[in-house]
Write a protein that holds these residues in place. Structure first.
Motif, mmCIF file in Angstrom:
data_model
loop_
_atom_site.group_PDB
_atom_site.id
_atom_site.type_symbol
_atom_site.label_atom_id
_atom_site.label_comp_id
_atom_site.label_asym_id
_atom_site.label_seq_id
_atom_site.Cartn_x
_atom_site.Cartn_y
_atom_site.Cartn_z
ATOM 1 N N ALA A 173 10.701 1.096 8.716
ATOM 2 C CA ALA A 173 9.510 1.776 9.238
ATOM 3 C C ALA A 173 9.811 2.410 10.589
ATOM 4 O O ALA A 173 9.341 3.523 10.882
ATOM 5 C CB ALA A 173 8.354 0.787 9.350
ATOM 6 N N TRP A 174 10.594 1.727 11.427
ATOM 7 C CA TRP A 174 10.976 2.311 12.713
ATOM 8 C C TRP A 174 11.777 3.591 12.514
ATOM 9 O O TRP A 174 11.562 4.582 13.197
ATOM 10 C CB TRP A 174 11.775 1.306 13.535
ATOM 11 C CG TRP A 174 10.960 0.166 14.075
ATOM 12 C CD1 TRP A 174 9.590 0.048 14.062
ATOM 13 C CD2 TRP A 174 11.453 -1.014 14.696
ATOM 14 N NE1 TRP A 174 9.208 -1.140 14.624
ATOM 15 C CE2 TRP A 174 10.325 -1.812 15.039
ATOM 16 C CE3 TRP A 174 12.734 -1.487 14.995
ATOM 17 C CZ2 TRP A 174 10.445 -3.042 15.669
ATOM 18 C CZ3 TRP A 174 12.846 -2.721 15.620
ATOM 19 C CH2 TRP A 174 11.725 -3.490 15.964
ATOM 20 N N THR A 186 3.196 2.949 14.988
ATOM 21 C CA THR A 186 2.200 3.713 14.244
ATOM 22 C C THR A 186 2.131 3.357 12.767
ATOM 23 O O THR A 186 1.054 3.245 12.184
ATOM 24 C CB THR A 186 2.491 5.225 14.372
ATOM 25 O OG1 THR A 186 2.621 5.563 15.756
ATOM 26 C CG2 THR A 186 1.387 6.058 13.752
ATOM 27 N N ILE A 187 3.304 3.160 12.133
ATOM 28 C CA ILE A 187 3.356 3.007 10.679
ATOM 29 C C ILE A 187 4.135 1.747 10.321
ATOM 30 O O ILE A 187 5.236 1.534 10.824
ATOM 31 C CB ILE A 187 4.005 4.245 10.029
ATOM 32 C CG1 ILE A 187 3.190 5.498 10.365
ATOM 33 C CG2 ILE A 187 4.116 4.088 8.519
ATOM 34 C CD1 ILE A 187 3.889 6.790 10.027
ATOM 35 N N THR A 188 3.582 0.942 9.441
ATOM 36 C CA THR A 188 4.239 -0.307 9.033
ATOM 37 C C THR A 188 5.154 -0.070 7.833
ATOM 38 O O THR A 188 5.083 0.967 7.171
ATOM 39 C CB THR A 188 3.198 -1.369 8.622
ATOM 40 O OG1 THR A 188 2.527 -0.926 7.436
ATOM 41 C CG2 THR A 188 2.183 -1.608 9.739
ATOM 42 N N VAL A 192 5.048 2.705 4.693
ATOM 43 C CA VAL A 192 6.159 3.566 4.272
ATOM 44 C C VAL A 192 6.359 3.450 2.763
ATOM 45 O O VAL A 192 6.521 4.462 2.059
ATOM 46 C CB VAL A 192 7.464 3.213 5.013
ATOM 47 C CG1 VAL A 192 8.619 4.068 4.481
ATOM 48 C CG2 VAL A 192 7.316 3.443 6.509
ATOM 49 N N PHE A 193 6.340 2.227 2.237
ATOM 50 C CA PHE A 193 6.476 2.046 0.791
ATOM 51 C C PHE A 193 5.355 2.780 0.044
ATOM 52 O O PHE A 193 5.587 3.420 -0.985
ATOM 53 C CB PHE A 193 6.461 0.555 0.430
ATOM 54 C CG PHE A 193 7.745 -0.158 0.719
ATOM 55 C CD1 PHE A 193 8.929 0.247 0.117
ATOM 56 C CD2 PHE A 193 7.786 -1.233 1.596
ATOM 57 C CE1 PHE A 193 10.132 -0.413 0.373
ATOM 58 C CE2 PHE A 193 8.975 -1.902 1.860
ATOM 59 C CZ PHE A 193 10.142 -1.491 1.256
ATOM 60 N N GLN A 194 4.123 2.680 0.584
ATOM 61 C CA GLN A 194 2.993 3.354 -0.065
ATOM 62 C C GLN A 194 3.170 4.867 -0.034
ATOM 63 O O GLN A 194 2.904 5.552 -1.027
ATOM 64 C CB GLN A 194 1.677 2.961 0.615
ATOM 65 C CG GLN A 194 0.442 3.484 -0.098
ATOM 66 C CD GLN A 194 0.336 2.980 -1.526
ATOM 67 O OE1 GLN A 194 0.372 1.785 -1.776
ATOM 68 N NE2 GLN A 194 0.244 3.899 -2.497
ATOM 69 N N ARG A 195 3.631 5.394 1.104
ATOM 70 C CA ARG A 195 3.870 6.839 1.203
ATOM 71 C C ARG A 195 4.938 7.285 0.205
ATOM 72 O O ARG A 195 4.827 8.367 -0.383
ATOM 73 C CB ARG A 195 4.287 7.198 2.629
ATOM 74 C CG ARG A 195 3.147 7.121 3.632
ATOM 75 C CD ARG A 195 3.588 7.541 5.027
ATOM 76 N NE ARG A 195 2.470 7.416 5.965
ATOM 77 C CZ ARG A 195 2.280 8.214 7.012
ATOM 78 N NH1 ARG A 195 3.125 9.201 7.253
ATOM 79 N NH2 ARG A 195 1.254 8.037 7.799
ATOM 80 N N GLU A 197 5.558 5.854 -2.688
ATOM 81 C CA GLU A 197 4.920 5.839 -4.003
ATOM 82 C C GLU A 197 4.000 7.034 -4.188
ATOM 83 O O GLU A 197 3.811 7.524 -5.316
ATOM 84 C CB GLU A 197 4.122 4.537 -4.188
ATOM 85 C CG GLU A 197 5.018 3.311 -4.361
ATOM 86 C CD GLU A 197 4.209 2.043 -4.597
ATOM 87 O OE1 GLU A 197 2.997 2.142 -4.850
ATOM 88 O OE2 GLU A 197 4.820 0.960 -4.525
ATOM 89 N N ASP A 198 3.438 7.521 -3.062
ATOM 90 C CA ASP A 198 2.526 8.686 -3.137
ATOM 91 C C ASP A 198 3.274 10.014 -3.106
ATOM 92 O O ASP A 198 2.655 11.081 -3.065
ATOM 93 C CB ASP A 198 1.538 8.640 -1.958
ATOM 94 C CG ASP A 198 0.558 7.465 -2.061
ATOM 95 O OD1 ASP A 198 0.415 6.923 -3.178
ATOM 96 O OD2 ASP A 198 -0.037 7.104 -1.038
ATOM 97 N N GLY A 199 4.628 9.959 -3.101
ATOM 98 C CA GLY A 199 5.400 11.172 -3.221
ATOM 99 C C GLY A 199 6.088 11.676 -1.961
ATOM 100 O O GLY A 199 6.691 12.749 -1.969
ATOM 101 N N ASP A 200 5.995 10.931 -0.860
ATOM 102 C CA ASP A 200 6.668 11.338 0.380
ATOM 103 C C ASP A 200 8.172 11.083 0.223
ATOM 104 O O ASP A 200 8.618 9.952 0.157
ATOM 105 C CB ASP A 200 6.119 10.525 1.560
ATOM 106 C CG ASP A 200 6.672 10.959 2.912
ATOM 107 O OD1 ASP A 200 7.785 11.511 2.963
ATOM 108 O OD2 ASP A 200 5.979 10.729 3.922
ATOM 109 N N ALA A 201 8.929 12.179 0.149
ATOM 110 C CA ALA A 201 10.382 12.041 -0.102
ATOM 111 C C ALA A 201 11.103 11.357 1.039
ATOM 112 O O ALA A 201 12.166 10.754 0.825
ATOM 113 C CB ALA A 201 10.976 13.432 -0.351
#
Length: 201
Positions: A173-174, A186-188, A192-195, A197-201
């Motif tokens: 995440a860092w 800001t982001i755990t 990151v795993f969820q992003r 799965e939602d298509g964030d390459a």
């Protein structure tokens, strides 16, 4: 009588009171940036506890050298190393303090009370902000000649980077936060795993 217990991590300090074979009054706070801030936060927790405390137990990162009353080596909390931390904490709390390496604490819990209690040889890998571990041989904790027994996180895996740097969700995440230019808080790892799965390459 009860024991106040803390688990010092690179991201958060968790705590509770061990009383009558159960953990009560649980809570946590973000790991402070300095030793003085850490002591203040620990004392605030001590003050908030209504039970009579007979001692404090601490699970801490690093090579805990009980004989020399200090924490050697390196960890995600650099300011806890290289001084008589036992005396400072005993003065702050007013009761005896015991410290053990955090991975050793987790391994001992599993070895004596959990998944490893039927075995004489065992290895445990602990993944948090970094990677730690514990080894048991013939029913005994293996500390190693330099107190690094089970420190799997120090292994070099790729291009000079260690297992701890490459093998945890926190460190991932860092790296993600650095890459997109936001503060590391800001982001755990879960996000990151969820992003992903939602298509964030």
């Amino acid at each position: 009588m009860a024991i106040l217990v803390f688990d010092m991590g690179g991201s958060a300090v968790k705590y509770g009171v061990w009383s009558q074979d159960s953990l009560v009054s649980k809570g946590k706070f973000t790991t402070p940036n300095t030793w003085e801030e850490m002591k203040t936060q620990l004392q605030q927790v001590r003050t908030s506890v209504n039970e009579e405390i007979e001692g404090v137990g601490i699970s801490a990162p690093g090579a805990v050298n009980a004989q020399e009353r200090r924490i050697d080596g390196i960890s995600a909390i650099p300011y806890i190393h290289g001084f008589d931390i036992y005396s400072e904490l005993e003065t702050a709390f007013g009761v005896p303090v015991t410290i053990e390496n955090d991975a050793n604490c987790a391994g001992m819990a599993e070895f004596y009370q959990g998944a490893g209690k039927e075995f004489q040889q065992a290895a445990f890998v602990v993944i948090g902000t970094g990677v730690g571990g514990t080894l048991f041989q013939n029913g005994e904790l293996v500390r190693g000649a330099h107190l690094y027994g089970g420190e799997f996180g120090l292994m070099i895996l790729d291009q000079g980077k260690t297992f701890s740097q490459l093998g945890t969700a926190v460190q991932m995440a860092w790296r993600y936060c650095d890459r997109i230019g936001v503060d590391r808080a800001t982001i755990t790892g879960e996000e990151v795993f969820q992003r992903a799965e939602d298509g964030d390459a």
